[in-house]
Design an enzyme around this catalytic site. Sequence first.
Site, PDB file in Angstrom:
ATOM      1  N   LYS A  79       0.975  -7.375   5.749  1.00  0.00           N
ATOM      2  CA  LYS A  79       1.063  -5.912   5.753  1.00  0.00           C
ATOM      3  C   LYS A  79      -0.101  -5.321   6.552  1.00  0.00           C
ATOM      4  O   LYS A  79      -1.231  -5.813   6.480  1.00  0.00           O
ATOM      5  CB  LYS A  79       1.038  -5.404   4.312  1.00  0.00           C
ATOM      6  CG  LYS A  79       1.306  -3.916   4.139  1.00  0.00           C
ATOM      7  CD  LYS A  79       1.348  -3.582   2.650  1.00  0.00           C
ATOM      8  CE  LYS A  79       1.654  -2.116   2.381  1.00  0.00           C
ATOM      9  NZ  LYS A  79       1.764  -1.838   0.933  1.00  0.00           N
ATOM     10  N   SER A 157       5.526   0.762  -0.483  1.00  0.00           N
ATOM     11  CA  SER A 157       5.075   0.965   0.880  1.00  0.00           C
ATOM     12  C   SER A 157       5.170  -0.279   1.759  1.00  0.00           C
ATOM     13  O   SER A 157       5.031  -0.206   2.969  1.00  0.00           O
ATOM     14  CB  SER A 157       3.626   1.459   0.865  1.00  0.00           C
ATOM     15  OG  SER A 157       2.742   0.492   0.294  1.00  0.00           O
ATOM     16  N   SER A 181       4.708  -1.031  -4.759  1.00  0.00           N
ATOM     17  CA  SER A 181       4.890  -1.238  -3.317  1.00  0.00           C
ATOM     18  C   SER A 181       5.287  -2.645  -2.907  1.00  0.00           C
ATOM     19  O   SER A 181       5.672  -2.858  -1.761  1.00  0.00           O
ATOM     20  CB  SER A 181       3.625  -0.815  -2.564  1.00  0.00           C
ATOM     21  OG  SER A 181       3.486   0.587  -2.586  1.00  0.00           O
TER      22      SER A 181
END
Length: 449
Positions: A79, A157, A181
């Site tokens: 990420k 996210s 997330s």
Amino acid sequence: MPYTPTLASLADDLENGRTSARKLVDECIARIADPAGEGQRVFIHVDKDAAIEAAEAMDRLRKAKAAPSRFAGIPVSIKDLFDIKGQVTRAGSRALDDSPPAQADATAVARLRRAGFIVIGRTNMTEFAYSGIGINPHYGTPKSVWQRSVGHVPGGSSSGAAVSIADGMAHGALGTDTGGSCRIPAAFNGIVGFKPTQRRVPLDGGVPLSSTLDSFGPLARSVSCCAILDAVLADEPVMPLRPRPIKGMRLAVPTTVVLDDLDDAVAQTFDRALEKLSREGALIERIEVPGFLDIGVMNAKGGFSAAESYAWHRFLIASKGDIYDPRVAVRILRGEGMSAADYVDLINARRSLIARTEKRIAPYDALVLPTTANTPPRIPDLTADKAFTTQNMRALRNPSLINMIDGCAISIPAQRDGEVPVGLMLAAAGGSDRRIFELAAGMERAIRV
């Protein structure tokens, strides 16, 4: 067709010469580059040359019987919230474009590398991790695997992380989870996402959203895959995962908050999964968890995320606020109005919440609940701020409860083939990570029959 290899099957293939690290990397790079796919929106940066070089090195080490682990050579995605040495960490934003390259890997990244996993690239995300939907106006929004021709949100996210796994662009993914997330995008893409007990994985080298609630966890194709990655991230031995028999599982379904306002498909899929577990001998009880009612009041002024993100962003947003996604900026700026007394009250309220909730759920092996109240909304339906806010809060509501009680949780797919993705979440008090993996491994196939 879904891409289904597990870390264990890939490790076996590497060990027995049926594949190579270089071949695995080349295949992932080809999927990322496919113009008909989502690669351009899934990845902010692809580390092609370094990944190929690392793959060739791992193949040589394996040939010399010196591979650092049996998983050495398997590509993973990272990420964009994490530092990778020599790269700029943008956190899905343009406001950090002029930041200096990282001087070192985040600890979580370094641990994956030490085990021989190969970093294939940096995945897209909600800007600064501040949404459970996954829309990003700067780098585009990768589409969920569900009805891709229509275009549904990927969840956030860790949006790119989830799609990278679902589409075979990587075989494991490093994400973060402050209010869901890892679990939300896993649920929206039919894969597995795990939120560990926060203290188990160091938070250094990651751009913070909320230092109180942030945790770093894996997304993958199976419970066992997540258990392997979690052990590496926590610097623990990778132990064989022993699935628990469903018969005798003691499961509690909270009736407080978590079953409110469910989409029909979520309610039906969840009820079907409970019926299957009950038929297989699980002991399921519906219980009230009064502490869950308190969380909405605690977060009324923005909660930990607003207070702590504003503390980190206040100078950057003052100088570059016009670059921020407005939907992110408005949430961060809620923290400006919180006083020191508000923050201390919040800390004390959470301490009480954790103690009361842990006592309430102690008799059970796990809580079982829908991961999200909603199925993946269509991207065009969220152009209006009101619609976006409504769906964002519905996605975040259930998973964020577990962050607030300092717990651990996993989302596993509960839908049948051809159905809209729906996640089933197992959760427990902090420190129960291994038990959650064992329970999830015992039921992950059964609930989809």
